[in-house]
Write a protein that holds these residues in place. Structure first.
Motif, PDB file in Angstrom:
ATOM      1  N   VAL A 183     -11.439 -13.909  -6.930  1.00 14.23           N
ATOM      2  CA  VAL A 183     -12.086 -13.192  -7.933  1.00 14.23           C
ATOM      3  C   VAL A 183     -12.241 -12.628  -8.850  1.00 14.23           C
ATOM      4  N   THR A 184     -10.815 -11.893  -8.299  1.00 14.87           N
ATOM      5  CA  THR A 184      -9.380 -11.665  -9.664  1.00 14.87           C
ATOM      6  C   THR A 184      -8.582 -11.570  -9.030  1.00 14.87           C
ATOM      7  N   SER A 185      -7.729 -11.666 -10.128  1.00 15.14           N
ATOM      8  CA  SER A 185      -6.236 -12.265 -10.087  1.00 15.14           C
ATOM      9  C   SER A 185      -4.985 -10.934 -10.566  1.00 15.14           C
ATOM     10  N   LEU A 186      -4.235 -10.850 -10.037  1.00 20.50           N
ATOM     11  CA  LEU A 186      -3.565  -9.486 -10.801  1.00 20.50           C
ATOM     12  C   LEU A 186      -1.630 -10.039 -10.922  1.00 20.50           C
ATOM     13  N   ASP A 187      -1.549 -10.025 -12.136  1.00 19.38           N
ATOM     14  CA  ASP A 187      -0.402 -10.355 -13.170  1.00 19.38           C
ATOM     15  C   ASP A 187       1.288  -9.590 -12.918  1.00 19.38           C
ATOM     16  N   ASP A 188       2.496  -9.769 -12.584  1.00 23.36           N
ATOM     17  CA  ASP A 188       3.013  -9.050 -12.402  1.00 23.36           C
ATOM     18  C   ASP A 188       4.730  -9.961 -13.171  1.00 23.36           C
ATOM     19  N   VAL A 189       5.265  -9.244 -13.201  1.00 29.00           N
ATOM     20  CA  VAL A 189       6.366  -9.788 -13.980  1.00 29.00           C
ATOM     21  C   VAL A 189       7.389 -10.415 -12.581  1.00 29.00           C
ATOM     22  N   GLN A 190       7.133 -10.015 -11.458  1.00 29.97           N
ATOM     23  CA  GLN A 190       8.396 -10.289  -9.717  1.00 29.97           C
ATOM     24  C   GLN A 190       7.506 -10.316  -8.832  1.00 29.97           C
ATOM     25  N   ALA A 191       7.565 -10.961  -8.140  1.00 31.38           N
ATOM     26  CA  ALA A 191       7.389 -10.643  -6.395  1.00 31.38           C
ATOM     27  C   ALA A 191       6.526  -9.669  -6.541  1.00 31.38           C
ATOM     28  N   VAL A 192       5.032  -9.781  -5.572  1.00 27.61           N
ATOM     29  CA  VAL A 192       4.166  -8.689  -5.535  1.00 27.61           C
ATOM     30  C   VAL A 192       3.973  -8.720  -3.636  1.00 27.61           C
ATOM     31  N   ARG A 193       4.458  -7.673  -3.557  1.00 26.77           N
ATOM     32  CA  ARG A 193       4.987  -7.706  -1.540  1.00 26.77           C
ATOM     33  C   ARG A 193       3.890  -7.046  -0.947  1.00 26.77           C
ATOM     34  N   CYS A 194       3.087  -6.238  -1.346  1.00 25.70           N
ATOM     35  CA  CYS A 194       1.790  -5.512  -0.880  1.00 25.70           C
ATOM     36  C   CYS A 194       0.890  -4.793  -1.917  1.00 25.70           C
ATOM     37  N   ALA A 195      -0.120  -5.188  -0.515  1.00 29.39           N
ATOM     38  CA  ALA A 195      -1.790  -4.519  -1.361  1.00 29.39           C
ATOM     39  C   ALA A 195      -1.849  -4.495   0.306  1.00 29.39           C
ATOM     40  N   GLU A 196      -3.170  -2.803   0.224  1.00 33.35           N
ATOM     41  CA  GLU A 196      -4.007  -2.530   0.552  1.00 33.35           C
ATOM     42  C   GLU A 196      -5.213  -2.019   0.339  1.00 33.35           C
ATOM     43  N   PHE A 197      -6.145  -2.151   1.008  1.00 34.48           N
ATOM     44  CA  PHE A 197      -7.585  -1.410   0.264  1.00 34.48           C
ATOM     45  C   PHE A 197      -7.294  -0.282   0.823  1.00 34.48           C
ATOM     46  N   HIS A 198      -8.109   1.017  -0.317  1.00 32.31           N
ATOM     47  CA  HIS A 198      -8.752   2.827  -0.055  1.00 32.31           C
ATOM     48  C   HIS A 198      -9.613   2.245   1.087  1.00 32.31           C
ATOM     49  N   PRO A 199      -9.504   2.801   1.723  1.00 34.49           N
ATOM     50  CA  PRO A 199     -10.106   3.291   3.200  1.00 34.49           C
ATOM     51  C   PRO A 199     -11.804   3.022   2.864  1.00 34.49           C
ATOM     52  N   SER A 200     -12.009   3.347   1.786  1.00 32.24           N
ATOM     53  CA  SER A 200     -13.267   3.503   1.246  1.00 32.24           C
ATOM     54  C   SER A 200     -13.776   2.190   0.814  1.00 32.24           C
ATOM     55  N   GLY A 201     -12.726   0.764   0.646  1.00 32.59           N
ATOM     56  CA  GLY A 201     -12.797  -0.131  -0.442  1.00 32.59           C
ATOM     57  C   GLY A 201     -13.148  -0.041  -1.341  1.00 32.59           C
TER      58      GLY A 201
END
Length: 340
Positions: free
Chosen positions: A15-33
């Motif tokens: 649906v969406t993508s986030l681009d960075d200049v280096q490897a993306v190690r972690c992503a976590e949802f907020h408890p509210s979603g």
């Protein structure tokens, strides 16, 4: 889809993508979603809004994630891990600069509040962090582990003081997971999973998952990822030899070993209903495994998402059938099913 089995071959779309200049190690949802946080090797911490999925269509074109908060140089090194407190008012990050940062977060303004606390008790890369609610005094405890002396530290989030150092692992701690109460588990390079109970202040069980049970010389494999289902009955461990192990916690026995990937399994998570298992691997894939049948039999699994490089993490939305992934291909993507 949830509860229907894998018969319909679900087709998740980015649906969406986030681009960075280096490897993306972690992503976590907020408890509210409503939000999710993303941490990268570029030392950048971002908080993004969860997209509206009601008008998602099959021919959807992936768009950029909406970044609500961004902090560059958040650590002096790469951000390896992050976690939200169960109430969603605290966020912790761990880095190869050997520190943990703990910050207050206001979900309404989507901003950090007050002074951040920097914890410097680790003597190696902090590989994972998780929060536990201390029911006795309604405060949060932060558990952190990683490389160096292989100790797991427990920090009181109110005072910002580490008050326990748990020893036992002889290799780097690669993964931590809690499922409510005072219990948590840790997975390590030393090929063991340890279960800890903060009430007894120690390790209550140690498991060496045997990844090739038929082999007489089975020595197990480093444990790269661990998770427990919401009921606290079933544990899954992901290993560097591409194996996953399902383990019956109450019966203290292995249910089965299977290989959903062809390389290291870096991420394992049960869906909120525990109907499915989402795994992410160094073979660039995210795989969905159906857990609704007999768990001792062969488990149906399908590739549901793919990156251009190693998948480092995959995380379910707290109550919707969608997930976020992060990858060495320098992106983090949010995946969901278009309505039937």
């Amino acid at each position: 889809m949830p509860g229907s089995g894998l018969s319909g071959k679900p087709r998740f779309i980015a649906v969406t993508s986030l681009d960075d200049v280096q490897a993306v190690r972690c992503a976590e949802f907020h408890p509210s979603g409503r939000l999710y946080a993303v941490g990268s090797n570029s030392k950048t911490l971002r908080i993004c809004s969860y997209p509206k999925l009601s008008d998602l269509r099959d021919d959807h074109t992936t768009c950029q994630s909406t970044v609500l908060f961004k902090r560059t140089k958040h650590h002096k090194g790469s951000i390896y891990c992050l976690a939200w407190s169960p109430a969603g008012d605290l966020i912790a990050t761990g880095s190869n600069d050997k520190t943990v940062k703990l910050m207050r977060f206001n979900a309404d303004t989507c901003n950090m509040e007050g002074q951040e606390i920097e914890l410097a008790m680790h003597d190696g890369t902090v590989r994972d962090v998780c929060f536990i609610e201390d029911m006795s005094n309604k405060s949060s405890l932060l558990v952190s582990g990683g490389a160096g002396d292989c100790k797991i530290y427990v920090t009181d989030c109110v005072t910002g003081t580490p008050f326990q150092a748990l020893t036992g692992h002889s290799g780097h701690v690669l993964s931590l997971y809690t499922w409510g109460g005072a219990m948590f588990i840790s997975g390590s390079q030393d090929k063991t999973v340890r279960m800890w109970d903060l009430r007894t202040r120690g390790c209550v069980n140690m498991i060496t998952p045997l990844t090739t049970p038929s082999s007489p010389v089975n020595k197990g494999s480093p444990v790269a990822s661990v998770a427990v289902d919401p009921s606290g009955r079933l544990m899954v461990s992901g290993h560097e030899d591409a194996s996953c192990i399902l383990y019956d916690i109450r019966g203290n026995r292995t249910i089965q070993s299977f290989k959903p990937h062809t390389a290291d399994v870096r991420s394992v998570r049960f869906s909120p209903s525990a109907y499915y298992l989402l795994t992410g691997g160094y073979d660039n894939k995210l795989v969905l495994t159906d857990l609704q049948g007999d768990l001792t039999m062969s488990l149906p699994s399908i590739v549901v998402a793919q990156h251009q490089d190693k998948v480092i993490s995959g995380r379910w939305h707290p109550n919707e059938f969608s997930f976020i992934s992060s990858s060495a291909d320098k992106t983090s993507a949010l995946w969901a099913l278009p309505p039937l």
